[in-house]
Write a protein that holds these residues in place. Structure first.
Motif: not given
Length: 253
Positions: A88, A143, A152, A155-156, A218, A222
Motif C-alpha cells: 500500500c 479498502g 481506502n 492509502l489515506h 483515495e 480508486e
C-alpha cells in the motif's frame, strides 16, 4: 602508512561485502513475493509490467526491513498482512524516487476500529508524528475489497505519513512546484465542500489541508475516471505530484 591503507581497504571491502549480502537478502525476499501474495491479492501490482514488478518487489522488501509491526487486541500479524501494508505504501510512492517513510518505523495493527485517547473517539487509522502508523486491519482489507468507492484507509493514512514526512522533515520527496499546484487545485474542491456544493471529494476532505490531501489520494487511485471528468486540473496536478497516472496505468518508477 601500510596499516592505515590496509585498514581502509578492509573497510571498503567489508562495506562492499555487506552491500552484496544485503542486496542478495532483499533479492531472495523479492523472489518469494513475485507470484504469490502480491500477484494474488494486490490488483495494482498485477497491472505492472514485469520489470516494474521487480522494482515494486524490491521496494516492498526494503520497506519491511525498516518497520516494526505491533499487534493490538490479540490480532495475529502474518507475513501476508505485512506485505500488503508495505505494498500500500509503495503503491502511493511508486512514481517517486524510493520512499520508505523512514520516520515512521512502527506500524500498529488492531483487528477492528479502536478507541483513541488522542480525541477520545473510535478510529480506523491514524498517523502519529512521533513515528507511528495505526491501522484497523478489517478496514484496511475493506479498502481494497471495494476498489472503486474512494474509501481506502491504507492509502489515506500512508498519504498522511508521506505529507508529514515531506513537510516536517524536509525530505522533499514531493517537488515543491507540484505540491503548490496540487493544493491550488485542491482548494477549489475544499471551497465547494465548505459552501455545501457538490465535490468530487467526499465531505471529510473539508476538515483540514491534511485530510484534503489524504481524501484526494483515495479518490485519485480508486475513482480516477470521475476525478478526471469532474476536476481535470486536480487530477492532472496529483498525477504530476505522485508521478503516476492510474487511469492510464502509467507509472514512471
Amino acid at each position: 602508512m601500510i596499516p592505515i591503507i590496509f585498514g581502509v581497504l578492509v573497510a571498503i571491502i567489508g562495506g562492499y561485502w555487506w552491500t552484496q549480502v544485503r542486496t542478495k537478502h532483499v533479492s531472495r525476499q523479492t523472489l518469494s513475493l513475485n507470484d504469490t501474495i502480491l500477484e494474488k491479492n494486490f490488483a495494482y501490482y498485477r497491472q505492472l509490467t514485469p520489470d516494474k514488478k521487480q522494482i515494486f518487489n524490491l521496494r516492498v522488501a526494503t520497506f519491511l526491513q525498516e518497520k516494526e509491526f505491533i499487534s493490538r487486541g490479540k490480532l495475529e500479524i502474518t507475513e501476508e498482512m505485512k506485505i500488503l501494508i508495505a505494498a500500500c505504501a509503495v503503491q502511493l510512492t511508486f512514481g517517486l524516487s524510493p520512499v520508505y517513510l523512514s520516520h515512521f518505523n512502527t506500524i500498529i495493527l488492531y483487528p477492528d476500529k479502536y478507541y483513541s485517547l488522542l480525541n477520545r473517539d473510535y478510529h480506523v487509522g491514524e498517523v502519529n508524528a512521533g513515528g507511528i502508523i495505526v491501522l484497523s486491519w478489517k478496514h484496511f482489507v475493506e479498502g481494497y475489497f471495494y476498489p472503486t468507492d474512494a474509501l481506502n484507509v491504507g492509502l489515506h493514512e500512508m498519504a498522511h505519513a508521506l505529507l508529514l514526512e515531506n513537510r516536517q522533515y524536509g525530505e522533499d520527496f514531493l517537488a515543491p512546484e507540484h505540491v503548490q499546484e496540487f493544493f491550488l487545485q485542491a482548494k477549489v474542491e475544499y471551497r465547494k465542500i465548505q459552501s455545501g456544493e457538490e465535490s468530487v471529494l467526499r465531505k471529510y476532505a473539508g476538515t483540514n489541508v491534511a485530510e484534503l490531501f489524504a481524501v484526494a489520494v483515495e479518490t485519485f487511485f480508486e475513482n480516477p475516471t470521475e476525478m478526471l471528468s469532474e476536476a481535470p486540473l486536480l487530477y492532472n496536478s496529483m498525477a504530476d505530484l505522485l508521478n503516476q497516472d492510474p487511469l492510464h496505468r502509467q507509472v514512471a518508477a
